[in-house]
Design a protein around this motif. Structure first.
Motif, PDB file in Angstrom:
ATOM      1  N   LEU A   4       7.182  -2.454   9.125  1.00  0.00           N
ATOM      2  CA  LEU A   4       7.827  -3.669   8.645  1.00  0.00           C
ATOM      3  C   LEU A   4       8.918  -3.334   7.636  1.00  0.00           C
ATOM      4  O   LEU A   4       9.990  -3.942   7.639  1.00  0.00           O
ATOM      5  CB  LEU A   4       6.794  -4.597   8.000  1.00  0.00           C
ATOM      6  N   TYR A   5       8.644  -2.352   6.772  1.00  0.00           N
ATOM      7  CA  TYR A   5       9.610  -1.946   5.754  1.00  0.00           C
ATOM      8  C   TYR A   5       9.866  -0.450   5.867  1.00  0.00           C
ATOM      9  O   TYR A   5       9.004   0.316   6.291  1.00  0.00           O
ATOM     10  CB  TYR A   5       9.095  -2.248   4.339  1.00  0.00           C
ATOM     11  N   HIS A   6      11.042  -0.054   5.459  1.00  0.00           N
ATOM     12  CA  HIS A   6      11.309   1.374   5.358  1.00  0.00           C
ATOM     13  C   HIS A   6      10.432   1.927   4.242  1.00  0.00           C
ATOM     14  O   HIS A   6      10.275   1.290   3.196  1.00  0.00           O
ATOM     15  CB  HIS A   6      12.788   1.597   5.027  1.00  0.00           C
ATOM     16  N   PRO A   7       9.827   3.109   4.426  1.00  0.00           N
ATOM     17  CA  PRO A   7       8.923   3.652   3.392  1.00  0.00           C
ATOM     18  C   PRO A   7       9.607   3.822   2.036  1.00  0.00           C
ATOM     19  O   PRO A   7       8.968   3.664   1.001  1.00  0.00           O
ATOM     20  CB  PRO A   7       8.479   4.998   3.970  1.00  0.00           C
ATOM     21  N   LEU A   8      10.889   4.123   2.040  1.00  0.00           N
ATOM     22  CA  LEU A   8      11.583   4.278   0.772  1.00  0.00           C
ATOM     23  C   LEU A   8      11.700   2.933   0.064  1.00  0.00           C
ATOM     24  O   LEU A   8      11.529   2.840  -1.155  1.00  0.00           O
ATOM     25  CB  LEU A   8      12.966   4.886   0.991  1.00  0.00           C
ATOM     26  N   TYR A   9      11.975   1.878   0.823  1.00  0.00           N
ATOM     27  CA  TYR A   9      12.036   0.542   0.229  1.00  0.00           C
ATOM     28  C   TYR A   9      10.683   0.181  -0.382  1.00  0.00           C
ATOM     29  O   TYR A   9      10.611  -0.370  -1.486  1.00  0.00           O
ATOM     30  CB  TYR A   9      12.423  -0.500   1.274  1.00  0.00           C
ATOM     31  N   ALA A  10       9.606   0.486   0.327  1.00  0.00           N
ATOM     32  CA  ALA A  10       8.267   0.168  -0.189  1.00  0.00           C
ATOM     33  C   ALA A  10       7.997   0.909  -1.501  1.00  0.00           C
ATOM     34  O   ALA A  10       7.422   0.344  -2.435  1.00  0.00           O
ATOM     35  CB  ALA A  10       7.209   0.523   0.855  1.00  0.00           C
ATOM     36  N   ASN A  11       8.432   2.165  -1.589  1.00  0.00           N
ATOM     37  CA  ASN A  11       8.200   2.939  -2.809  1.00  0.00           C
ATOM     38  C   ASN A  11       9.027   2.436  -3.985  1.00  0.00           C
ATOM     39  O   ASN A  11       8.599   2.532  -5.143  1.00  0.00           O
ATOM     40  CB  ASN A  11       8.509   4.415  -2.552  1.00  0.00           C
ATOM     41  N   VAL A  12      10.225   1.910  -3.708  1.00  0.00           N
ATOM     42  CA  VAL A  12      11.051   1.350  -4.780  1.00  0.00           C
ATOM     43  C   VAL A  12      10.579  -0.047  -5.147  1.00  0.00           C
ATOM     44  O   VAL A  12      10.613  -0.447  -6.316  1.00  0.00           O
ATOM     45  CB  VAL A  12      12.538   1.342  -4.363  1.00  0.00           C
ATOM     46  N   ALA A  13      10.108  -0.803  -4.150  1.00  0.00           N
ATOM     47  CA  ALA A  13       9.687  -2.186  -4.394  1.00  0.00           C
ATOM     48  C   ALA A  13       8.504  -2.277  -5.358  1.00  0.00           C
ATOM     49  O   ALA A  13       8.357  -3.278  -6.065  1.00  0.00           O
ATOM     50  CB  ALA A  13       9.336  -2.865  -3.067  1.00  0.00           C
ATOM     51  N   VAL A  14       7.655  -1.247  -5.398  1.00  0.00           N
ATOM     52  CA  VAL A  14       6.478  -1.304  -6.267  1.00  0.00           C
ATOM     53  C   VAL A  14       6.782  -0.846  -7.691  1.00  0.00           C
ATOM     54  O   VAL A  14       5.915  -0.945  -8.558  1.00  0.00           O
ATOM     55  CB  VAL A  14       5.323  -0.446  -5.690  1.00  0.00           C
TER      56      VAL A  14
END
Length: 344
Positions: free
Chosen positions: A160-170
Motif C-alpha cells: 500500500l505504501y512505499h517502505p521508505l514512506y512508512a519509515n518516515v511517516a512514523v
C-alpha cells in the motif's frame, strides 16, 4: 587500465550498456553477477534504473552489497537527495514551492553530498536534534509530501505504501506551541509610523482591513463605503470590509515590507496587523459575526449565515465605529491616495 563496461540483455528490460564505474576487474565481475541476480529475483526496476542511468552499477553495488542491506532497496531509494530539491522546484504553487525549497535546502546541507533517499529516516532523526522544532516539522512534512507523490515514488507491487514512506511517516513531530497574536494599540502603531517611513501606509491599511498578506498583495478595490477583497482561506470569494477613508496599495513586495516591519517592531510579525484589526474592531463594539465576515472566516452555524445576508447594511455603521475608535489618532500626514503595486 581501462574501466570495464557492461553490455547485457535482459528480457523485459532490453539492452543494458553502462560503465562499471571502477577499474578493479574483480569488483566489476561482482557487479555483473549482482545484475544477473537481480534479474533472477525479478527486480527489473533496478535494472531499468541502471539502463536509464538513474543510478550506476557502482552505486547499486555500494548500497546493496557493501552495506549488506537487510533488504534490497528500490531504485528510488538509491537516488541522492537532490531529487527532493528538483521536485520542490517544480511545484506549481509559489508559496508551497518557496517553503519546501527552503526547508529541503537546509536538510540537504545538513545531510551532505553522500546521503541517499534510503538514508532519509536516519538523516531526519539526526536532524531533529539540530534544527529548530518548527523547521524540523516543516521539513518532515515536505519529505512526506514528496514520498507520497506516487508519480515519483510508487509503492512496490503488493504494498500500500512505499517502505521508505512508512519509515518516515512514523517519525514523531516536535510539539509546537502556537504563537499568540500580538496586536498593536492605535498608539503603538502611531509611534512606529515615523520609523516605518513610506511603509507606514501599508501597515495602517493592513491594520484597518485585516487582510492577509496574500489578499493585500492582490487586486483588491475600493467601492464606495467598502473595500472588496478577493480570495479567502477556505474558498474563492469577494468579501466586503468597511472603508474608513484610508487605504493604500502596496508600493513594494511583501518581503521588503516584512523586513522593514520586523526591524522597527521587534517581537512582532506582519500577521499581528491582522490581529490588530480584530482587536480594534472588538474595542469599537463591532459585533463578532461582522468581524468574522470582514476577516474572511467561515460561518459556524445557521445564525451566522442568516446574519451575513444583512451585513451590507452595517458597512457604513462599522466604518463610522472604527473612525470613532481611532479618535483622530491616525497620522494625517500619510498619503491618502491609493498607490499602484510596483514590481509584482
Amino acid at each position: 587500465m581501462t574501466i570495464p563496461r557492461f553490455d547485457l540483455r535482459f528480457r523485459g528490460v532490453g539492452r543494458l550498456r553502462v560503465s562499471a564505474g571502477t577499474r578493479d576487474p574483480r569488483i566489476a565481475e561482482k557487479m555483473r553477477a549482482m545484475l544477473h541476480q537481480f534479474y533472477d529475483q525479478g527486480r527489473l526496476d533496478l535494472l531499468q534504473a541502471v539502463q536509464t542511468k538513474r543510478i550506476t552499477p557502482l552505486e547499486l553495488y555500494n548500497q546493496v552489497i557493501l552495506r549488506k542491506a537487510l533488504r534490497v532497496p528500490t531504485a528510488e531509494e538509491i537516488q541522492d537527495l537532490t531529487a527532493l530539491q528538483r521536485w520542490a522546484d517544480a511545484l506549481p504553487n509559489p508559496d508551497t514551492r518557496r517553503s519546501y525549497r527552503s526547508n529541503i535546502g537546509k536538510l540537504l546541507r545538513f545531510a551532505g553530498p553522500r546521503a541517499r533517499m534510503g538514508d532519509l529516516p536516519d538523516v531526519l532523526t539526526r536532524y531533529q536534534a539540530e534544527a529548530a522544532p518548527v523547521v524540523y516539522n516543516r521539513t518532515v512534512i515536505a519529505v512526506r509530501a514528496f514520498l507520497a507523490d506516487r508519480q515519483r515514488f510508487a509503492p512496490p507491487d503488493g504494498m500500500l505504501y512505499h517502505p521508505l514512506y512508512a519509515n518516515v511517516a512514523v517519525l514523531p513531530l516536535n510539539p509546537e506551541t502556537p504563537r499568540a497574536g500580538q496586536p498593536l494599540t492605535v498608539t503603538e502603531l502611531a509611534d512606529l509610523t515615523p520609523a516605518l517611513g513610506t511603509y507606514a501606509g501599508m501597515a495602517w491599511t493592513l491594520a484597518l482591513t485585516g487582510m492577509r498578506k496574500g489578499e493585500y498583495w492582490s487586486d483588491w478595490t475600493v467601492a464606495g463605503d467598502r473595500i472588496l477583497v478577493p480570495g479567502g482561506k477556505h474558498r474563492k470569494e469577494i468579501r466586503p470590509v468597511p472603508f474608513i477613508g484610508f487605504a493604500v496599495k502596496p508600493p513594494v513586495l511583501y518581503q521588503a515590507f516584512r523586513r522593514r516591519f520586523v526591524t522597527v517592531a521587534p517581537g512582532h510579525v506582519v500577521h499581528d496587523l491582522r490581529k490588530t484589526f480584530t482587536k480594534w474592531a472588538d474595542e469599537a463594539d463591532i459585533p463578532r459575526i461582522r468581524r468574522k465576515l470582514y476577516l474572511g472566516h467561515m460561518a459556524s452555524d445557521l445564525t451566522d449565515l442568516y446574519e451575513r445576508r444583512n451585513i451590507e447594511a452595517f458597512l457604513a455603521e462599522d466604518a463610522a465605529a472604527l473612525r470613532g475608535y481611532l479618535g483622530g489618532r491616525m497620522p494625517t500626514s500619510l498619503p491618502q491616495v491609493p498607490r499602484q503595486l510596483v514590481g509584482a
